[in-house]
Structures are given as C-alpha cells and as structure tokens.
Design an enzyme around this catalytic site. Structure first.
Site, PDB file in Angstrom:
ATOM      1  N   ASN A 222     -16.273 -38.656  29.510  1.00  0.00           N
ATOM      2  CA  ASN A 222     -16.622 -39.543  28.401  1.00  0.00           C
ATOM      3  C   ASN A 222     -15.464 -40.507  28.189  1.00  0.00           C
ATOM      4  O   ASN A 222     -14.342 -40.068  27.919  1.00  0.00           O
ATOM      5  CB  ASN A 222     -16.828 -38.728  27.116  1.00  0.00           C
TER       6      ASN A 222
ATOM      7  N   SER B 182      -9.606 -24.970  31.453  1.00  0.00           N
ATOM      8  CA  SER B 182      -9.819 -26.350  31.905  1.00  0.00           C
ATOM      9  C   SER B 182      -9.014 -26.532  33.181  1.00  0.00           C
ATOM     10  O   SER B 182      -7.812 -26.782  33.135  1.00  0.00           O
ATOM     11  CB  SER B 182      -9.342 -27.331  30.825  1.00  0.00           C
ATOM     12  N   LEU B 183      -9.676 -26.390  34.314  1.00  0.00           N
ATOM     13  CA  LEU B 183      -8.965 -26.466  35.601  1.00  0.00           C
ATOM     14  C   LEU B 183      -8.766 -27.935  35.995  1.00  0.00           C
ATOM     15  O   LEU B 183      -7.657 -28.377  36.215  1.00  0.00           O
ATOM     16  CB  LEU B 183      -9.765 -25.711  36.670  1.00  0.00           C
TER      17      LEU B 183
ATOM     18  N   GLU C   9     -10.214 -33.441  13.173  1.00  0.00           N
ATOM     19  CA  GLU C   9     -11.660 -33.579  13.355  1.00  0.00           C
ATOM     20  C   GLU C   9     -12.304 -32.267  13.791  1.00  0.00           C
ATOM     21  O   GLU C   9     -11.696 -31.468  14.498  1.00  0.00           O
ATOM     22  CB  GLU C   9     -11.946 -34.658  14.407  1.00  0.00           C
TER      23      GLU C   9
ATOM     24  N   GLY D 124      -6.014 -30.293  19.890  1.00  0.00           N
ATOM     25  CA  GLY D 124      -4.951 -29.314  20.080  1.00  0.00           C
ATOM     26  C   GLY D 124      -5.209 -28.348  21.217  1.00  0.00           C
ATOM     27  O   GLY D 124      -6.347 -28.118  21.621  1.00  0.00           O
ATOM     28  N   GLU D 125      -4.118 -27.812  21.747  1.00  0.00           N
ATOM     29  CA  GLU D 125      -4.185 -26.723  22.728  1.00  0.00           C
ATOM     30  C   GLU D 125      -4.067 -25.429  21.917  1.00  0.00           C
ATOM     31  O   GLU D 125      -3.007 -25.142  21.339  1.00  0.00           O
ATOM     32  CB  GLU D 125      -3.041 -26.871  23.740  1.00  0.00           C
TER      33      GLU D 125
ATOM     34  N   CYS E 132     -16.415 -34.393  24.371  1.00  0.00           N
ATOM     35  CA  CYS E 132     -15.197 -33.791  24.909  1.00  0.00           C
ATOM     36  C   CYS E 132     -14.163 -34.856  25.246  1.00  0.00           C
ATOM     37  O   CYS E 132     -14.463 -35.829  25.924  1.00  0.00           O
ATOM     38  CB  CYS E 132     -15.522 -33.008  26.173  1.00  0.00           C
TER      39      CYS E 132
HETATM   40  S1  SF4 Z   1      -7.438 -31.932  26.468  1.00  0.00           S
HETATM   41 FE1  SF4 Z   1      -5.193 -31.731  26.576  1.00  0.00          FE
HETATM   42  S2  SF4 Z   1      -4.369 -33.363  25.216  1.00  0.00           S
HETATM   43 FE2  SF4 Z   1      -6.562 -33.097  24.730  1.00  0.00          FE
HETATM   44  S3  SF4 Z   1      -6.586 -31.679  23.003  1.00  0.00           S
HETATM   45 FE3  SF4 Z   1      -6.881 -30.434  24.881  1.00  0.00          FE
HETATM   46  S4  SF4 Z   1      -4.803 -29.799  25.479  1.00  0.00           S
HETATM   47 FE4  SF4 Z   1      -4.566 -31.473  23.990  1.00  0.00          FE
END
Ligand code: SF4
Length: 361
Positions: free
Chosen positions: A291, A215-216, A89, A160-161, A335
């Site tokens: 969300n 992303s802490l 997506e 994805g990361e 998100c």
């Molecule tokens: S928030 Fe975490 S699980 Fe979700 S896409 Fe990002 S890294 Fe992957």
C-alpha cells in the site's frame, strides 16, 4: 489515579470503601464486557463507592481526536491523543465474515524505521503504557456498541514494534486475558514483529496460546536489512532458530508475513532464499500487496501476475500461501500506512526511492 484495567488496584480501592465485592464485579462486567460507558458502569456501585471510584479511577487515558470511515470497505481509523500530546492510531476492521478486529498501536511512532512504512518515517516518541493500549480496545468497543459489534480479535500491527515495548505489551496481554477484564482468549490475539528473536521466544514461553507473526519481507540478508534496518542486529540465522523454538513451545510456527515489492523482493532469487530460510518447516506465508504511503511512493507494488507466480513457486516448495488484502487503503489505514496524517496536519516527508537492490542471492 488507578487504571480501570488495574484489577488489583480496583480491589484495593473497593476494600478502602468496604463495598460489596459482588457490586465491584457488576461494575467491571458492565464496563469491560457490556461496553457500558464509565458513567453507566459507575451506577452499579453504592453512592459512597461511586464518589471514590469517580475520583480515583482513570477510565480513558486517551482522547479520541478524529474518526475516519472507509468509503470502500469496513475499516474505521481512530486517531487518539495521549495526555502528553502524542497522536496514535488504531483501526477497526469489520471483516466480511461478520467478525470485528482491532489493530492497535503499542508505541507513539516507531524506532524501527522500516523503509516501506509510514510510521517508520516518524521516529519514536515514546512507548505506550498498558492502560493506553487497552483504552484503544475499550474506546473501539464503545464506538461499535450501536452497531451491535464488539472487538473479537486483536492484532498488534499498528504503530510501533510491539517487542520494543515488551514489558507493557506483556502486561497488556495479561490484562486482556484476565477474567475480570475484557477476557479475550490469547488465540484471538496476534502480535506481529519485524523479528526480535529473543523476545519472540519469551512471548511464546509466557503466552503459549498467543499467535505470533513474523514480518519476513525478504530472506536475502542485504535486501532484508535495507527494508528493515533493525534486521542488522538480528541475523536470519537467529530468526530461524527463534522460529523453531516458538514452534516447539506453541505447537505451531508463527505466520510468515511477506510484503511484495516489485523487483525488490519478488524475484526468483527471493523465492529460492525464502525456500532455504524455511526449509523443513510447515510454514504459512501470507503475501501482502504493498500500500503506497503518503507522498511519492518509495516502492512499487508487485503486479498481480507476478504475485501469482511468486505464490505458486512457494506452494511448489510445500508451503501454504495466502494473500492478505488490507482494509482501509482509502483512509491510509492499511498495513504500513499509519502516520498520523489527518486534515490540517503536515504529512511526514516522503522516503527517497531506494537504489535498486540486486536480485542476485
Ligand atoms: S513496519 Fe517497521 S517501522 Fe512500521 S511500525 Fe512496524 S516495526 Fe515500526
């Protein structure tokens, strides 16, 4: 096949059919900068080259499966199918200021398994190649053309990361910035990570103008590791060191993203922990309201009054604090909601509600 984004490959193809380099430049400009379709861009080439390019150039490795337009804001969720059958997506974000951003995926699924994220319930199918990441931009631009819009900003916050697919991510960033291609300034690209310290530093070294976000979500190790399981491999001390190195390389700290979850990471102990983790840094924290994902929500959103208190407490410690409101919540495009749920598909099983996490530091 040669990807339309492979500039060296296209040059070699042009030499094979002895086409005037000026005409190849016109072909590239039409396709990458003027949002022309493949068929229209090919018309810039002489007949012999047109036949060869039609046969050997791969314009679109992705097929658009569905498009969902938000009824409440300017988001459009695009569901693409790869040639090997995975669904991924992207989300077009028409910002009120008139800018257009695109949130792209770098993997089909994700192995990071963050507890608050719908994509994390899927597991990883595979990494996407650079051509597949870039085609999300190209196809979004084709859809936006009738509106007189073009993707201006890119955020790597989809499925994805990004740093788990580092080689293809870096290749994508190189190709996005290339003058022969989409030619997007790295200042207009933001890569968001759950925190892979070495990769953050490598990215800052190679792309000094690229914007990074961490992303802490918690600065208490036990809480962070439950929300982001990969945090067990990357302790907060290493992350803090990486932030300082990135700041030294880029002249600014990555944005600190903080998803607020009621009574999980929004307590007074969390404020203290964040303050300690970021001590001495001129940090900008972006608070993100939660969300809910498909099925019974594993968390509750922090109520607005507590969110305001949390923000005020961080400002008192000298940090800049803003709140990010996601577009596309009504189409599960906000998100943490991307999970390939479309009409006729079975949603991913809901996450069990985690046991309460102690507020003690
Ligand atoms: S928030 Fe975490 S699980 Fe979700 S896409 Fe990002 S890294 Fe992957």
């Amino acid at each position: 096949m040669i990807s339309v984004h492979d500039h060296a490959g296209l040059n070699a193809l042009a030499r094979r059919c002895r086409v005037d380099p000026f005409l190849v430049r016109r072909f590239r400009t039409a396709f990458h900068k003027k949002q022309a379709s493949a068929a229209d861009a090919l018309k810039e080439l002489p007949a012999a080259a047109l036949a060869l390019f039609s046969r050997e150039v791969d314009f679109h490795p992705l097929t658009l499966a569905t498009r969902q337009d938000s009824q409440t804001d300017g988001a459009t969720k695009l569901l693409f199918r790869t040639r090997s059958g995975e669904l991924i997506e992207s989300v077009i974000l028409r910002i009120a200021s008139g800018r257009t951003s695109l949130c792209v995926s770098t993997q089909a699924g994700c192995a990071a398994a963050c507890a608050f994220c719908a994509t994390g319930t899927l597991g990883l199918s595979r990494n996407l190649g650079a051509a597949e990441i870039l085609d999300q931009v190209t196809q979004a631009n084709l859809l936006l053309q009738p509106e007189g819009r073009q993707v201006r900003n890119l955020v790597f916050m989809g499925m994805g990361e990004p740093f788990h697919n580092e080689a293809e991510l870096f290749r994508t960033l190189d190709l996005l910035a290339a003058p022969e291609g989409l030619h997007i300034d790295p200042r207009r690209m933001l890569v968001s990570t759950v925190g892979i310290p070495d990769a953050m530093v490598r990215a800052a070294k190679r792309f000094p103008r690229l914007r990074l976000a961490l992303s802490l979500h918690s600065a208490r190790p036990d809480v962070r590791e439950r929300l982001i399981p990969v945090a067990r491999r990357h302790p907060l001390g290493a992350l803090r060191e990486a932030l300082l190195q990135v700041a030294a390389l880029q002249g600014e700290l990555p944005m600190i993203e903080y998803l607020l979850l009621r009574e999980v990471n929004d307590t007074d102990a969390d404020v203290l922990a964040v303050g300690e983790f970021l001590r001495g840094m001129k940090a900008h924290l972006n608070l993100i309201p939660y969300n809910a994902i498909h099925g019974p929500a594993p968390f509750d959103a922090t109520p607005p009054t507590r969110r305001a208190e949390f923000a005020a407490a961080l400002r008192e410690r000298g940090f800049t604090v803003t709140t990010r409101y996601s577009l596309g919540a009504d189409i599960a495009a906000a998100c943490g909601q991307l999970a390939r749920v479309t009409a006729g598909q079975t949603p991913a099983p809901p996450q069990p509600r985690p046991a309460p996490i102690s507020a003690a530091a």
